[in-house]
Design a protein around this motif. Structure first.
Motif, mmCIF file in Angstrom:
data_model
loop_
_atom_site.group_PDB
_atom_site.id
_atom_site.type_symbol
_atom_site.label_atom_id
_atom_site.label_comp_id
_atom_site.label_asym_id
_atom_site.label_seq_id
_atom_site.Cartn_x
_atom_site.Cartn_y
_atom_site.Cartn_z
ATOM 1 N N GLY A 141 0.896 -1.259 -0.118
ATOM 2 C CA GLY A 141 0.031 0.038 -0.331
ATOM 3 C C GLY A 141 0.758 1.302 0.009
ATOM 4 N N GLU A 142 2.079 1.219 0.004
ATOM 5 C CA GLU A 142 2.927 2.272 0.112
ATOM 6 C C GLU A 142 2.960 3.081 -1.343
ATOM 7 N N PRO A 143 2.490 4.296 -1.251
ATOM 8 C CA PRO A 143 2.137 4.954 -2.706
ATOM 9 C C PRO A 143 3.336 5.383 -3.374
ATOM 10 N N ARG A 144 4.519 5.577 -2.718
ATOM 11 C CA ARG A 144 5.826 6.114 -3.298
ATOM 12 C C ARG A 144 6.454 5.097 -4.212
ATOM 13 N N THR A 145 6.124 4.587 -5.403
ATOM 14 C CA THR A 145 6.851 3.530 -6.063
ATOM 15 C C THR A 145 8.225 3.778 -6.128
ATOM 16 N N SER A 146 8.760 5.002 -6.237
ATOM 17 C CA SER A 146 10.232 5.120 -6.602
ATOM 18 C C SER A 146 10.925 4.841 -4.950
ATOM 19 N N VAL A 147 10.222 4.815 -3.964
ATOM 20 C CA VAL A 147 10.763 4.466 -2.834
ATOM 21 C C VAL A 147 10.849 2.982 -2.670
ATOM 22 N N LEU A 148 9.881 2.414 -2.894
ATOM 23 C CA LEU A 148 9.596 0.871 -3.013
ATOM 24 C C LEU A 148 10.600 0.451 -3.977
ATOM 25 N N CYS A 149 10.695 1.074 -5.068
ATOM 26 C CA CYS A 149 11.731 0.336 -6.045
ATOM 27 C C CYS A 149 13.118 0.345 -5.643
ATOM 28 N N THR A 150 13.382 1.395 -5.018
ATOM 29 C CA THR A 150 14.913 1.729 -4.703
ATOM 30 C C THR A 150 15.083 1.023 -3.265
ATOM 31 N N ALA A 168 22.500 5.382 -11.620
ATOM 32 C CA ALA A 168 21.463 5.558 -12.860
ATOM 33 C C ALA A 168 20.235 4.750 -12.639
ATOM 34 N N ALA A 169 20.468 3.679 -11.834
ATOM 35 C CA ALA A 169 18.986 3.156 -11.579
ATOM 36 C C ALA A 169 17.979 3.891 -10.653
ATOM 37 N N THR A 170 19.174 4.343 -9.462
ATOM 38 C CA THR A 170 18.025 5.086 -8.565
ATOM 39 C C THR A 170 17.316 6.462 -9.162
ATOM 40 N N VAL A 171 18.402 7.214 -9.987
ATOM 41 C CA VAL A 171 17.736 8.113 -10.691
ATOM 42 C C VAL A 171 16.335 7.935 -11.703
ATOM 43 N N ALA A 172 16.615 6.836 -12.175
ATOM 44 C CA ALA A 172 15.482 6.361 -13.157
ATOM 45 C C ALA A 172 14.225 5.998 -12.529
ATOM 46 N N PHE A 173 14.403 5.493 -11.118
ATOM 47 C CA PHE A 173 13.517 5.305 -10.320
ATOM 48 C C PHE A 173 12.433 6.320 -9.952
ATOM 49 N N CYS A 174 13.060 7.625 -10.043
ATOM 50 C CA CYS A 174 12.197 8.607 -9.735
ATOM 51 C C CYS A 174 11.372 8.871 -10.562
ATOM 52 N N ALA A 175 11.268 8.317 -11.956
ATOM 53 C CA ALA A 175 10.504 8.853 -12.875
ATOM 54 C C ALA A 175 9.359 7.589 -13.082
ATOM 55 N N LEU A 176 9.238 6.595 -12.065
ATOM 56 C CA LEU A 176 8.124 5.591 -12.018
ATOM 57 C C LEU A 176 6.833 6.226 -12.036
ATOM 58 N N PRO A 177 5.910 5.300 -12.419
ATOM 59 C CA PRO A 177 4.618 5.818 -12.414
ATOM 60 C C PRO A 177 3.952 5.558 -11.371
ATOM 61 N N SER A 178 2.769 6.015 -10.800
ATOM 62 C CA SER A 178 2.180 5.673 -9.463
ATOM 63 C C SER A 178 1.905 4.331 -9.317
ATOM 64 N N ARG A 179 1.444 3.991 -7.999
ATOM 65 C CA ARG A 179 1.072 2.901 -7.552
ATOM 66 C C ARG A 179 -0.182 2.260 -8.287
#
Length: 225
Positions: A141-150, A168-179
Motif C-alpha cells: 500500500g506504500e504509494p511512493r513507487t520510487s521508494v519501493l523500487c529503490t 543511474a538506476a536510482t535516478v531512473a526510479f524517480c520517474a516511475l508511474p504511480s502505484r
C-alpha cells in the motif's frame, strides 16, 4: 512430398509467429501466477518450463514500464534466451538437473564458462529477488513507487552492480508511474483484485527463490563470476 514439406514449413513459421506474438503480448499477472504455481514439484524441484514461462511474463511487466527498467529487462531477455538454449540442447527438466549436469564437469570448468546455465540462472535469481521485494512493496500500500523500487533494488540487485549502474538506476526510479498505474498494468481487474492476486503470486515466486537459493548455497554457486 514437396507439398508436405511446404505445409510443414508453413506450420513451423506459424508456430514461430504465434510464439513471437505471445512474447509481445500484454503483461498478465494471472499468467505469472499460474507459471510460478506450476514451478515447484512435490520433491521441491523447480521445473524449467514454467520457470521460463514465468520469467517471460515478468519481462513483459518490465517492458510495459518503458525505458526505466530497460537495463534489467534487456539483460533478462538475453538470460532467458540463453537458458532456453541450454534446455533445448540438453533436455533439462529442472534447475536441479541443470546444476547437476554442469557440476559434473568440475568447479573449474563451470567457473570458466561465462555462458553456463548455472551462471545464467544466478543472474535471473538475483533479479527475481528484486521483483519479489518490489511486488511485495506494491501490495503493502506504500504509494511512493520510487521508494519501493529503490528499497527493493538496494536489498537485492544493487550489490551486484557497479556504482555507475546503481546511480543511474536510482535516478531512473524517480520517474516511475504511480502505484495505481502499476496495479492497472497487472491486467486483472480492479486495484483490489490486483492486490489480492499479488498476495497469491508472491508466495509462489518466493518459494522458487528460496529453493534456488538453497540449491546454489549447497553447491557454493552464489559467487559465480
Amino acid at each position: 512430398r514437396r507439398r508436405r514439406k511446404r505445409r510443414k514449413g508453413r506450420g513451423r513459421r506459424r508456430r514461430r509467429g504465434a510464439m513471437a506474438a505471445a512474447a509481445a503480448g500484454p503483461f498478465s499477472l494471472t499468467e505469472v501466477l499460474d507459471a510460478f504455481r506450476r514451478c515447484v514439484t512435490e520433491q521441491r524441484e523447480v521445473l524449467l518450463e514454467p520457470y521460463l514461462s514465468g520469467w517471460r511474463g515478468l519481462i513483459r511487466f518490465l517492458q510495459s514500464l518503458g525505458a526505466v527498467f530497460s537495463f534489467i529487462s534487456k539483460d533478462a531477455v538475453a538470460k532467458v534466451a540463453l537458458l532456453e538454449g541450454h534446455q533445448q540442447q540438453h533436455g533439462f527438466v529442472s534447475l536441479q538437473s541443470l546444476v547437476q549436469h554442469e557440476l559434473a564437469a568440475g568447479p573449474a570448468a563451470l567457473r570458466a564458462r561465462s555462458d553456463s546455465g548455472c551462471r545464467t540462472v544466478l543472474r535471473l535469481h538475483r533479479a527475481l529477488r528484486w521483483l519479489q521485494l518490489f511486488l511485495e512493496g506494491l501490495r503493502s500500500g506504500e504509494p511512493r513507487t520510487s521508494v519501493l523500487c529503490t528499497d527493493a533494488y538496494n536489498a537485492s540487485l544493487a550489490q551486484h552492480h557497479p556504482w555507475v549502474v546503481r546511480k543511474a538506476a536510482t535516478v531512473a526510479f524517480c520517474a516511475l508511474p504511480s502505484r495505481d498505474a502499476f496495479l492497472e498494468i497487472m491486467n486483472v481487474g480492479s486495484q483490489e483484485e490486483a492486490v489480492a492476486m499479488l498476495g497469491e503470486a508472491i508466495p509462489y515466486i518466493g518459494d522458487v527463490y528460496s529453493i534456488t537459493q538453497e540449491l546454489f548455497t549447497q553447491h557454493k554457486l552464489l559467487d559465480l563470476p
